[in-house]
Design an enzyme around this catalytic site. Structure first.
Site, PDB file in Angstrom:
ATOM      1  N   GLU A 518       0.774  -1.068  -0.001  1.00 35.19           N
ATOM      2  CA  GLU A 518       0.062  -0.017  -0.107  1.00 35.19           C
ATOM      3  C   GLU A 518       1.052   1.424   0.054  1.00 35.19           C
ATOM      4  O   GLU A 518       1.825   1.580   0.798  1.00 35.19           O
ATOM      5  CB  GLU A 518      -0.907   0.027   0.959  1.00 35.19           C
ATOM      6  CG  GLU A 518      -1.708   1.478   1.193  1.00 35.19           C
ATOM      7  CD  GLU A 518      -2.808   1.331   2.194  1.00 35.19           C
ATOM      8  OE1 GLU A 518      -3.514   2.369   2.204  1.00 35.19           O
ATOM      9  OE2 GLU A 518      -3.159   0.508   3.191  1.00 35.19           O
ATOM     10  N   GLU A 607      -7.688   2.054  -4.131  1.00 33.54           N
ATOM     11  CA  GLU A 607      -8.618   1.997  -2.836  1.00 33.54           C
ATOM     12  C   GLU A 607      -9.470   2.987  -2.558  1.00 33.54           C
ATOM     13  O   GLU A 607      -9.123   4.230  -2.792  1.00 33.54           O
ATOM     14  CB  GLU A 607      -7.716   1.755  -1.537  1.00 33.54           C
ATOM     15  CG  GLU A 607      -6.823   0.779  -1.266  1.00 33.54           C
ATOM     16  CD  GLU A 607      -6.156   0.513  -0.163  1.00 33.54           C
ATOM     17  OE1 GLU A 607      -6.806   1.056   0.815  1.00 33.54           O
ATOM     18  OE2 GLU A 607      -5.132  -0.020  -0.055  1.00 33.54           O
ATOM     19  N   ASP A 637     -11.717   0.204   1.041  1.00 34.73           N
ATOM     20  CA  ASP A 637     -11.026   0.514   2.354  1.00 34.73           C
ATOM     21  C   ASP A 637     -11.895   0.668   3.809  1.00 34.73           C
ATOM     22  O   ASP A 637     -12.998   1.226   3.249  1.00 34.73           O
ATOM     23  CB  ASP A 637     -10.061   1.381   2.167  1.00 34.73           C
ATOM     24  CG  ASP A 637      -8.896   1.782   3.317  1.00 34.73           C
ATOM     25  OD1 ASP A 637      -8.776   0.657   4.121  1.00 34.73           O
ATOM     26  OD2 ASP A 637      -8.322   2.635   3.496  1.00 34.73           O
ATOM     27  N   GLU A 694      -6.783  -5.479   8.115  1.00 33.37           N
ATOM     28  CA  GLU A 694      -5.985  -4.356   8.449  1.00 33.37           C
ATOM     29  C   GLU A 694      -5.650  -4.135  10.020  1.00 33.37           C
ATOM     30  O   GLU A 694      -6.584  -4.582  10.801  1.00 33.37           O
ATOM     31  CB  GLU A 694      -6.628  -2.863   8.092  1.00 33.37           C
ATOM     32  CG  GLU A 694      -6.910  -2.742   6.662  1.00 33.37           C
ATOM     33  CD  GLU A 694      -7.424  -1.499   6.312  1.00 33.37           C
ATOM     34  OE1 GLU A 694      -6.930  -0.707   5.337  1.00 33.37           O
ATOM     35  OE2 GLU A 694      -8.718  -1.213   6.613  1.00 33.37           O
TER      36      GLU A 694
END
Length: 737
Positions: A518, A607, A637, A694
């Site tokens: 990312e 995202e 996201d 995450e």
């Protein structure tokens, strides 16, 4: 004839009347008899004059003889009777030239209208021709010559001359009054003040006393509906009412109704003046007056009427401009200009200005149309003006209302309660949401700046979702300036290459292999790191967010190219802001960006957040499908924190769901977090989507997620965001392991 300094007549203080040393027609003495002053020290002359003229009528009016035996007596009589028309004056009295001295005094006193006939019993005392010319002597005769016929002839000639001079003088004074009064009347900017002035000026011009009114009438079928815009005397209490409200049997009412029906003016009975004012109004002025006007007054009135017709039109135009400038025509509420003007009156009483954004206005507009949205504003305004603590409500902007909140009233509580009310519009029951900001009105402060402060407080209330009234304070100014300075610094940092990209690994938990990265923006300002949570929202507000997205794509292309064979099969995930997802030109910009950076579309994962989808779903879906067709991957996201996850997620071309970290933090001890993670995993399997967790920091969290079935993860457990060199070393170590 001009009197010697008469006392001016009293008028109301708010109406400007021209003061003049000449007699106004309203104070004009009775002219039913000609007044003749006979000045002679011989009593026999007075007797003969009375005998000849005492019962004589000249030019249709009888004579009134006033006698004086000396020049001093004559002066006193003239002061008592300033309307004397002719003086029969003996030249020789106390002195041989007393008559001439008296004639000089008459003219020096400004009495230029009165006619003087000199007569003497001593021919040797005849005045010279230049004296006759200088003192405007009408005639000169020896007493022996003044037989009855000659005396009457001379008197008739003098009276006719006086009458002509008086007519010219009255006309001059009347025209001067018209010019002066119209000049002052035209300074009136509102109909009420102008109309009141017109009434009093007509009364002054024509010597009319008594009740009076002015009616405004359009071409309507019922004359009685004409509105009374001005009134004097006993009719002043009828201002604002209809003509039909006057008592039945009123002569003034009947005359006014007839004038409206026939559009006629009349001086017979009540004085009625009908004036047309473009485009479609007629004004009728009516005053009580028992006696008909003479020809001179009627002529002056016609001139005056022609002037005030323009005045009525001008006042109408000014009122129209005033309404356009200070009123909102859609709602009928006073507008922003009116609020700024009225705020000047409240600088010393501790009042505040409150601005109310009707947050649900746009939803009402889209769902029900303009009429319903406008009606909602009207109902909200009515609720603020019709209750205890009522106030004037202004339409400050399309969806913003303004109120001047006075101290020691219930207005603040009334405003605060609006969010709990139901508003009935066109038989629909609506509930509105509000954001309210307030700022104090200081003495001498700039009203625009004060409104700007209230607007800033209102905007803060809208952003924070607060339902209370947010009061402006100095901290808001400091924060706003800080944001502006930071935006300027961020703009410079992007231009100077001071914003960098860090990469955080996206890991396959079962094998420990790196599946992708990312790209995360990082900014050090003067050596100190600035939190992304601080500068990313500012970038979105200022239009810099796409520059950060483009920077992430370019750095990602460079990074994947540097990895070479090690990076094959890996992708880079770059965040796209909600405001950029709704750009009409988004897809061409991304195509151009990929071409210039030589990044394969399959290597780019875009995202987006759930919140960005609900702003304009149709445009967002169209852009996402176009990006998907390019070959890009699409990830949601912070999944689970949005408002409409389940309703939209199945309709979008999504590849990956990233479960938000808030469900991971307590997953080892909180059954609800475990349940949400399990349900989300099941949803992704059902929709055929990849899922990534995450924010994993511990081995226990990893184990719990693997037990549920999660394969991919991101977090400090595997690697922090790193600069390219650090990430390269991290990958080399992973490869050796």
């Amino acid at each position: 004839m001009q009197p010697l300094k008469p006392q001016p007549e009293a008028f109301p203080d708010d109406i400007a009347i021209i003061e003049d040393d000449t007699a106004s027609p309203a104070t004009r003495p009775d002219r039913a008899r000609w007044k003749i002053l006979v000045v002679d020290d011989d009593s026999e002359v007075h007797s003969v004059t009375r005998f000849v003229l005492g019962h004589t009528e000249l030019l249709g009016r009888p004579l009134d003889l006033i006698e004086a035996t000396s020049s001093m007596d004559a002066q006193q009589e003239l002061l008592r009777h300033p309307d004397i028309a002719v003086i029969l004056l003996d030249v020789v009295m106390e002195e041989h030239d007393s008559g001439l001295k008296f004639a000089r005094w008459v003219r020096d006193a400004g009495l230029s209208d009165v006619r003087i006939i000199l007569r003497t019993g001593q021919p040797g005392y005849a005045p010279e021709l230049d004296v006759i010319r200088e003192y405007d002597i009408n005639d000169y005769r020896a007493k022996s010559e003044l037989t009855q016929t000659r005396l009457i002839t001379s008197m008739t000639s003098a009276l006719r001359s006086f009458q002509q001079i008086e007519t010219i003088e009255r006309s001059r004074r009347g025209l001067e009054m018209i010019v002066a009064s119209c000049s002052q009347l035209f300074q009136k900017r509102e109909l009420a003040g102008f109309s009141q002035g017109v009434l009093l000026q007509i009364a002054s011009l024509c010597g009319v006393e008594g009740d009076g009114l002015i009616c405004a009438s359009t071409d309507q079928p019922v004359p009685g509906n004409a509105r009374i815009v001005s009134g004097v005397g006993g009719l002043s209490s009828y201002i604002g009412r209809n003509l039909s409200d006057l008592p039945e049997g009123s002569e003034l009412k009947a005359a006014t109704l007839e004038a409206i029906r026939r559009n006629l003016s009349s001086t017979d009975g009540p004085l009625v003046l009908s004036v047309d004012a473009p485009p479609d109004q007629r004004f009728v002025a009516s005053l009580d007056h028992a006696k008909p006007l003479d020809a001179m007054d009627s002529a002056l009135l016609r001139v005056f009427a022609a002037n005030i017709a323009v005045g009525f039109e001008n006042v109408g135009l000014i009122e129209r401009l005033d309404r356009l400038a200070y009123w909102d025509e859609t709602t009928g509420l006073p507008n922003r200009n009116s609020l700024l003007r009225d705020m000047a009156e409240h600088g010393a009483d501790g009042a505040n200005v409150a601005l109310l954004r009707v947050v649900s206005y746009s939803d009402t507009l889209v769902a029900f149309g303009q009429a319903m949205a406008t009606g909602l504003l009207g109902e909200i305004a009515a609720s603020l003006t019709g209750d205890r603590g009522a106030a004037t409500v202004y339409r400050y902007a399309e969806d913003v209302l303004g109120v001047i909140v006075k101290p020691d009233t219930h207005q603040e509580a009334l405003i605060a309660s609006l969010g709990h009310r139901q508003f009935s519009v066109a038989r629909q029951s609506l509930k509105a949401r509000f954001a309210v900001g307030s700022a104090p009105i200081e003495r001498g402060s700039d009203a625009t700046m004060t409104c700007d402060q209230a607007y800033a407080a209102m905007s803060l209330a809208a952003v924070d979702g607060r339902e209370d009234i947010v009061q402006f304070d100095a901290k808001m100014v400091r924060d706003a300036r800080g944001r502006i300075e930071m935006i300027a610094a961020l703009r410079s940092a992007l231009a100077d290459g001071e914003v960098n990209i860090a990469f955080q690994p996206l890991v396959d938990m079962s094998s420990g292999a790196c599946a992708g990265f990312e790209a995360l923006a990082r900014w050090n300002q003067k050596g100190a790191p600035v939190s992304p949570g601080e500068f990313i929202p500012l970038a979105e507000q200022s239009g810099l967010s796409f520059e950060i997205f483009a920077l992430g794509v370019r750095r990602s292309a460079e990074w994947l190219n540097r990895l070479g064979k090690i990076g094959q099969g890996k992708y880079v995930s770059v965040n796209l802001a909600a405001c950029d997802l709704e750009r009409e030109d988004l897809v061409p910009l991304v195509v151009n960006l990929l071409g210039r950076s030589q990044l394969p579309p399959a290597s780019l994962q875009i995202e987006i957040t759930e919140q960005s989808l609900i702003r304009d779903f149709a445009l967002s879906e169209r852009n996402l499908r176009a990006l998907k067709n390019l070959g890009c991957r699409i990830a949601i996201d912070d999944f689970g924190t949005g408002y409409s996850s389940l309703s939209y997620i199945g309709r979008l071309p999504v590849d990956v769901l990233k479960l938000d970290r808030q469900f991971i933090t307590d997953i080892t001890s909180d059954p609800s977090s475990q349940a949400i993670a399990s349900l989300t995993f099941a949803l992704s399997r059902r929709l055929g989507l990849e899922i990534l967790a995450e924010g994993i920091e511990t081995a226990e969290q990893q184990a719990c997620l693997e037990e549920i079935g999660f394969k991919y993860a991101q977090g400090y457990r595997f690697g922090r965001p790193m600069a390219p060199d650090q990430l390269h070393d991290w990958m080399m170590q992973r490869a050796k392991a």
